[in-house]
Design a protein around this motif. Structure first.
Motif, short mmCIF file in Angstrom:
data_model
loop_
_atom_site.label_atom_id
_atom_site.label_comp_id
_atom_site.label_asym_id
_atom_site.label_seq_id
_atom_site.Cartn_x
_atom_site.Cartn_y
_atom_site.Cartn_z
N CYS A 1 4.22 -5.54 3.29
CA CYS A 1 4.10 -5.81 4.48
C CYS A 1 3.10 -6.91 4.86
N ILE A 2 2.99 -7.63 5.75
CA ILE A 2 2.18 -8.81 6.13
C ILE A 2 0.73 -8.35 6.12
N ARG A 3 -0.35 -9.03 5.58
CA ARG A 3 -1.72 -8.94 5.81
C ARG A 3 -2.21 -7.43 6.19
N GLY A 4 -1.41 -6.37 5.31
CA GLY A 4 -1.96 -4.98 5.93
C GLY A 4 -1.74 -4.31 7.07
N LEU A 5 -0.74 -5.21 7.90
CA LEU A 5 -0.19 -4.67 9.07
C LEU A 5 0.89 -3.99 8.89
N ARG A 6 1.39 -3.03 9.84
CA ARG A 6 2.59 -2.47 9.71
C ARG A 6 3.79 -3.13 10.08
N ILE A 7 3.88 -4.33 9.59
CA ILE A 7 4.88 -5.13 9.95
C ILE A 7 5.61 -5.55 8.35
N PRO A 8 6.72 -4.75 8.08
CA PRO A 8 7.24 -5.12 6.72
C PRO A 8 7.77 -6.43 6.51
N ASN B 1 0.79 -1.24 0.06
CA ASN B 1 0.12 -0.02 -0.15
C ASN B 1 1.01 1.43 0.01
N PRO B 2 0.69 2.01 -0.93
CA PRO B 2 1.67 3.06 -1.07
C PRO B 2 1.57 4.09 0.00
N ASP B 3 0.54 4.16 0.64
CA ASP B 3 0.03 5.14 1.95
C ASP B 3 0.48 4.42 3.30
#
Length: 79
Positions: free
Chosen positions: A20-27, A11-13
């Motif tokens: 990342c993993i499943r939209g989490l903020r974990i790259p 997600n560019p934002d």
């Protein structure tokens, strides 16, 4: 992201567009670095309770595929 890597999102934002993993903020890169530093899957799961074991395995598969997709600049050893 794709059918092949459904747990990986870009997600560019979010996180500068890093995978990342499943939209989490974990790259993905964070997971790979932790494994490279010697952490076990169980230790990572304990430190990141939102993660699932399949997330870690898919992060590794995604990283392996990403490395195959580009040429990496390597410096020849002069020993």
């Amino acid at each position: 992201m794709s059918k092949r890597f459904p747990r990986i999102t870009i997600n560019p934002d979010q996180m500068g567009g890093a995978p990342c993993i499943r939209g989490l903020r974990i790259p993905v890169a964070t997971i790979v670095k932790l494994l490279a530093a010697g952490m076990t899957e169980d230790q990572i799961l304990q430190d990141y309770p939102d993660l699932e074991r399949d997330d870690i395995r898919e992060a590794l598969a995604f990283a392996a595929e990403a490395v195959n997709e580009r040429q990496l600049p390597l410096v020849e050893s002069t020993s």
